[in-house]
Structures are given as C-alpha cells and as structure tokens.
Design a protein around this motif. Structure first.
Motif, PDB file in Angstrom:
ATOM      1  N   GLU A  98       0.816  -1.151  -0.045  1.00 23.79           N
ATOM      2  CA  GLU A  98      -0.092  -0.052   0.074  1.00 23.79           C
ATOM      3  C   GLU A  98       0.874   1.154  -0.231  1.00 23.79           C
ATOM      4  O   GLU A  98       0.610   2.031  -0.715  1.00 23.79           O
ATOM      5  CB  GLU A  98      -0.867   0.169   1.257  1.00 23.79           C
ATOM      6  CG  GLU A  98      -2.124  -1.047   1.021  1.00 23.79           C
ATOM      7  CD  GLU A  98      -2.938  -1.145   2.227  1.00 23.79           C
ATOM      8  OE1 GLU A  98      -2.422  -0.921   3.684  1.00 23.79           O
ATOM      9  OE2 GLU A  98      -3.980  -1.524   2.302  1.00 23.79           O
ATOM     10  N   TRP A  99       2.039   1.175   0.989  1.00 22.95           N
ATOM     11  CA  TRP A  99       2.988   2.275   0.705  1.00 22.95           C
ATOM     12  C   TRP A  99       3.438   2.722  -0.542  1.00 22.95           C
ATOM     13  O   TRP A  99       3.521   3.759  -0.959  1.00 22.95           O
ATOM     14  CB  TRP A  99       3.989   2.128   1.968  1.00 22.95           C
ATOM     15  CG  TRP A  99       4.973   3.313   1.780  1.00 22.95           C
ATOM     16  CD1 TRP A  99       6.204   3.143   1.441  1.00 22.95           C
ATOM     17  CD2 TRP A  99       4.716   4.737   2.048  1.00 22.95           C
ATOM     18  NE1 TRP A  99       6.897   4.479   1.299  1.00 22.95           N
ATOM     19  CE2 TRP A  99       5.975   5.547   1.827  1.00 22.95           C
ATOM     20  CE3 TRP A  99       3.494   5.503   2.468  1.00 22.95           C
ATOM     21  CZ2 TRP A  99       6.030   6.821   1.683  1.00 22.95           C
ATOM     22  CZ3 TRP A  99       3.760   6.972   2.452  1.00 22.95           C
ATOM     23  CH2 TRP A  99       5.015   7.554   2.226  1.00 22.95           C
ATOM     24  N   ASN A 100       3.827   1.848  -1.234  1.00 20.95           N
ATOM     25  CA  ASN A 100       4.545   1.853  -2.576  1.00 20.95           C
ATOM     26  C   ASN A 100       3.677   2.350  -3.581  1.00 20.95           C
ATOM     27  O   ASN A 100       3.980   2.868  -4.548  1.00 20.95           O
ATOM     28  CB  ASN A 100       5.185   0.369  -2.791  1.00 20.95           C
ATOM     29  CG  ASN A 100       6.324  -0.066  -2.103  1.00 20.95           C
ATOM     30  OD1 ASN A 100       7.093   0.711  -1.458  1.00 20.95           O
ATOM     31  ND2 ASN A 100       6.389  -1.381  -2.079  1.00 20.95           N
ATOM     32  N   THR A 101       2.381   1.855  -3.468  1.00 27.43           N
ATOM     33  CA  THR A 101       1.344   2.370  -4.462  1.00 27.43           C
ATOM     34  C   THR A 101       1.028   3.683  -4.020  1.00 27.43           C
ATOM     35  O   THR A 101       1.216   4.607  -4.965  1.00 27.43           O
ATOM     36  CB  THR A 101      -0.007   1.854  -4.129  1.00 27.43           C
ATOM     37  OG1 THR A 101       0.194   0.155  -4.451  1.00 27.43           O
ATOM     38  CG2 THR A 101      -0.987   2.159  -4.951  1.00 27.43           C
ATOM     39  N   LEU A 161      -7.603  17.425  -2.115  1.00 26.14           N
ATOM     40  CA  LEU A 161      -7.296  16.616  -0.997  1.00 26.14           C
ATOM     41  C   LEU A 161      -7.736  15.232  -1.061  1.00 26.14           C
ATOM     42  O   LEU A 161      -9.154  15.123  -1.392  1.00 26.14           O
ATOM     43  CB  LEU A 161      -7.941  17.380   0.442  1.00 26.14           C
ATOM     44  CG  LEU A 161      -7.681  16.399   1.770  1.00 26.14           C
ATOM     45  CD1 LEU A 161      -6.247  16.695   2.199  1.00 26.14           C
ATOM     46  CD2 LEU A 161      -8.698  17.043   2.881  1.00 26.14           C
ATOM     47  N   ILE A 162      -6.890  14.353  -0.699  1.00 26.40           N
ATOM     48  CA  ILE A 162      -7.505  12.779  -1.303  1.00 26.40           C
ATOM     49  C   ILE A 162      -7.451  12.224  -0.154  1.00 26.40           C
ATOM     50  O   ILE A 162      -6.263  11.863   0.820  1.00 26.40           O
ATOM     51  CB  ILE A 162      -6.573  12.331  -2.341  1.00 26.40           C
ATOM     52  CG1 ILE A 162      -6.745  13.084  -3.598  1.00 26.40           C
ATOM     53  CG2 ILE A 162      -7.258  10.742  -2.473  1.00 26.40           C
ATOM     54  CD1 ILE A 162      -5.580  12.514  -4.742  1.00 26.40           C
ATOM     55  N   ASP A 163      -8.438  11.664   0.520  1.00 25.64           N
ATOM     56  CA  ASP A 163      -8.552  10.640   1.637  1.00 25.64           C
ATOM     57  C   ASP A 163      -8.483   9.263   1.177  1.00 25.64           C
ATOM     58  O   ASP A 163      -9.328   8.702   0.406  1.00 25.64           O
ATOM     59  CB  ASP A 163      -9.917  10.894   2.466  1.00 25.64           C
ATOM     60  CG  ASP A 163     -10.174  10.044   3.445  1.00 25.64           C
ATOM     61  OD1 ASP A 163      -9.268   9.308   3.900  1.00 25.64           O
ATOM     62  OD2 ASP A 163     -11.450   9.769   3.770  1.00 25.64           O
ATOM     63  N   CYS A 164      -7.444   8.566   1.376  1.00 25.24           N
ATOM     64  CA  CYS A 164      -7.197   7.117   0.961  1.00 25.24           C
ATOM     65  C   CYS A 164      -7.605   5.989   1.956  1.00 25.24           C
ATOM     66  O   CYS A 164      -7.143   5.193   2.313  1.00 25.24           O
ATOM     67  CB  CYS A 164      -5.868   7.017   0.585  1.00 25.24           C
ATOM     68  SG  CYS A 164      -5.381   7.742  -1.018  1.00 25.24           S
ATOM     69  N   THR A 165      -8.171   6.597   3.125  1.00 23.75           N
ATOM     70  CA  THR A 165      -8.338   5.541   4.288  1.00 23.75           C
ATOM     71  C   THR A 165      -9.515   4.793   4.159  1.00 23.75           C
ATOM     72  O   THR A 165     -10.331   5.020   3.239  1.00 23.75           O
ATOM     73  CB  THR A 165      -8.633   6.387   5.811  1.00 23.75           C
ATOM     74  OG1 THR A 165      -9.881   7.463   5.421  1.00 23.75           O
ATOM     75  CG2 THR A 165      -7.485   7.303   6.062  1.00 23.75           C
ATOM     76  N   ASN A 179      -4.957   1.118  -5.431  1.00 21.09           N
ATOM     77  CA  ASN A 179      -4.568   1.551  -6.777  1.00 21.09           C
ATOM     78  C   ASN A 179      -5.584   1.979  -7.612  1.00 21.09           C
ATOM     79  O   ASN A 179      -5.465   2.838  -8.520  1.00 21.09           O
ATOM     80  CB  ASN A 179      -3.505   0.035  -7.317  1.00 21.09           C
ATOM     81  CG  ASN A 179      -2.957   0.634  -8.540  1.00 21.09           C
ATOM     82  OD1 ASN A 179      -2.285   1.671  -8.883  1.00 21.09           O
ATOM     83  ND2 ASN A 179      -2.922  -0.354  -9.523  1.00 21.09           N
ATOM     84  N   GLN A 180      -6.665   1.001  -7.685  1.00 20.56           N
ATOM     85  CA  GLN A 180      -7.907   1.372  -8.473  1.00 20.56           C
ATOM     86  C   GLN A 180      -8.402   2.885  -8.315  1.00 20.56           C
ATOM     87  O   GLN A 180      -8.828   3.241  -9.102  1.00 20.56           O
ATOM     88  CB  GLN A 180      -8.980   0.134  -8.456  1.00 20.56           C
ATOM     89  CG  GLN A 180     -10.062   0.209  -9.268  1.00 20.56           C
ATOM     90  CD  GLN A 180      -9.595   0.425 -10.792  1.00 20.56           C
ATOM     91  OE1 GLN A 180      -8.850  -0.637 -11.205  1.00 20.56           O
ATOM     92  NE2 GLN A 180     -10.084   1.569 -11.470  1.00 20.56           N
ATOM     93  N   TYR A 181      -8.425   3.029  -6.987  1.00 24.36           N
ATOM     94  CA  TYR A 181      -9.144   4.330  -6.342  1.00 24.36           C
ATOM     95  C   TYR A 181      -8.087   5.310  -6.836  1.00 24.36           C
ATOM     96  O   TYR A 181      -8.669   6.443  -7.217  1.00 24.36           O
ATOM     97  CB  TYR A 181      -9.048   4.190  -4.800  1.00 24.36           C
ATOM     98  CG  TYR A 181      -9.463   5.439  -4.035  1.00 24.36           C
ATOM     99  CD1 TYR A 181     -10.497   6.363  -4.341  1.00 24.36           C
ATOM    100  CD2 TYR A 181      -8.462   5.992  -3.291  1.00 24.36           C
ATOM    101  CE1 TYR A 181     -11.029   7.434  -3.727  1.00 24.36           C
ATOM    102  CE2 TYR A 181      -8.933   7.303  -2.623  1.00 24.36           C
ATOM    103  CZ  TYR A 181      -9.963   7.845  -2.949  1.00 24.36           C
ATOM    104  OH  TYR A 181     -10.313   9.215  -2.397  1.00 24.36           O
ATOM    105  N   LEU A 182      -6.956   5.373  -6.732  1.00 27.94           N
ATOM    106  CA  LEU A 182      -6.042   6.334  -7.131  1.00 27.94           C
ATOM    107  C   LEU A 182      -6.233   6.592  -8.585  1.00 27.94           C
ATOM    108  O   LEU A 182      -6.081   7.828  -9.194  1.00 27.94           O
ATOM    109  CB  LEU A 182      -4.735   6.422  -6.667  1.00 27.94           C
ATOM    110  CG  LEU A 182      -4.420   6.496  -5.212  1.00 27.94           C
ATOM    111  CD1 LEU A 182      -3.200   5.915  -4.791  1.00 27.94           C
ATOM    112  CD2 LEU A 182      -4.871   7.774  -4.570  1.00 27.94           C
TER     113      LEU A 182
END
Length: 187
Positions: free
Chosen positions: A48-51, A118-122, A172-175
């Motif tokens: 997840e961090w690498n993505t 601002l992107i929330d990835c939680t 990955n799909q979300y971003l």
C-alpha cells in the motif's frame, strides 16, 4: 459497543458535525492546474505504501507539491521506511487524547497548508480521515465510500466528491479513478 466507546463515538460525531459546518469555497480545477495535493492515509502494508508513494512521485513529476499524513494504529507494525519528506505519521498510542482526537500540534504541519486537491485514502468508516479532511483547507476534497459499510453521515458534508463501490478500497484502482475523473474536467 461499551460505554466508553459510545462516549468516544458521541464526542467524535459532535466534533465532525461542528467542523463540517464551516463555510468554505469549493472549486474544481483541471488536473494540470492543481499545484498542491494533500493525501490522508492509514499506515498499512508495504505494498500500500509503495502504491501511495508511486502516486505521490508521479504527481511531483508533474510539478505538484504533495503532503501526506498517515494514521498508524497501535498494533500496526511496519517493516519499511517512509521515504517522503513531507509526511506526518500520527501514532495511535502517543499522538491522540482520550477521545481519539489528535493532540494539539500533531496534525498542524499538514492542516496549515492549503490544498487544491485533498485525497482521503483511508478505509471507511474512518474518523481520522474525516477529521483531518474537515480540519484542512482544500478547494476539492475527495474520498472513497464503500456502500456496504456504515460510514459516518458527516462524510457527505465533508467531502465534495466521493467514489463509490460495493467493496473495500483497492488503493491502486481508487487513485487511478481519482486521476481519471479529475483528468476529464476541462474549464
């Protein structure tokens, strides 16, 4: 939910309601005009961090400034290094008060910035993501909503743009979706 969890949840809900009532100007820009990006994430696996880091580097290669803020749960161990210079990690045990709100001064390095995006990835529902987003100054706030989860009602008042699906977030799909949808905007 025991009585202490109910008290904490009640307090968090009140804080989010209060923060989400703040008036702000919402603005959506062409992706190429975005200069400052904030990303909220939860510390997870090295994959997840690498993505997230690859996405951050891609934005920086487009001459965008990127700030990251992450939440690390007490039992979450990591076996990798956060290599981005504008990253704040908030540790559940040390950096939060009884109500699980960040202590004074912990998130201000992030929330004092103004972001075009601002992107929330939680993962939903996530109080930390909603709290930081509500405290942050941003033209456009984006989040992921899992339709099968009970998300806090405040999410819809905090975020301007939600990407919905019926499964847990695939980072990955979300971003990719965020970039695709915002790339379609032409002003």
């Amino acid at each position: 939910m025991n009585i202490i969890e109910k008290i904490i949840h009640f307090r968090q809900t009140r804080v989010l309601r209060s923060l989400s009532n703040a008036k702000r100007k919402k603005r959506i820009e062409n992706m190429e005009n975005i200069k400052a990006v904030g990303i909220i994430f939860e510390v997870g696996s090295d994959k997840e961090w690498n993505t997230l880091y690859a996405f951050t580097r891609a934005l920086e290669n487009e001459k965008k400034k990127v700030w990251l803020i992450g939440f690390q749960r007490d039992k979450q161990e990591i076996n990798y290094i956060f290599t981005h210079s504008r990253t704040i990690i908030c540790h559940e045990k040390e950096d939060f008060n009884f109500f699980k709100l960040p202590k004074e001064g912990i998130i201000e390095g992030f929330t004092n910035q103004h972001f075009n995006l601002l992107i929330d990835c939680t993962k939903e529902p996530n109080f930390f993501g909603q709290y930081v987003a509500a405290k942050s100054s941003a033209d456009l706030k984006v989040t992921y909503m899992n339709n099968n989860e009970n998300s806090m009602d405040e999410a819809e008042t905090i975020f301007d743009f939600q990407i919905h699906d019926n499964k847990p977030i695939d980072l990955n799909q979300y971003l990719t979706n965020v970039q695709t949808y915002l790339g379609m905007i032409r002003k």
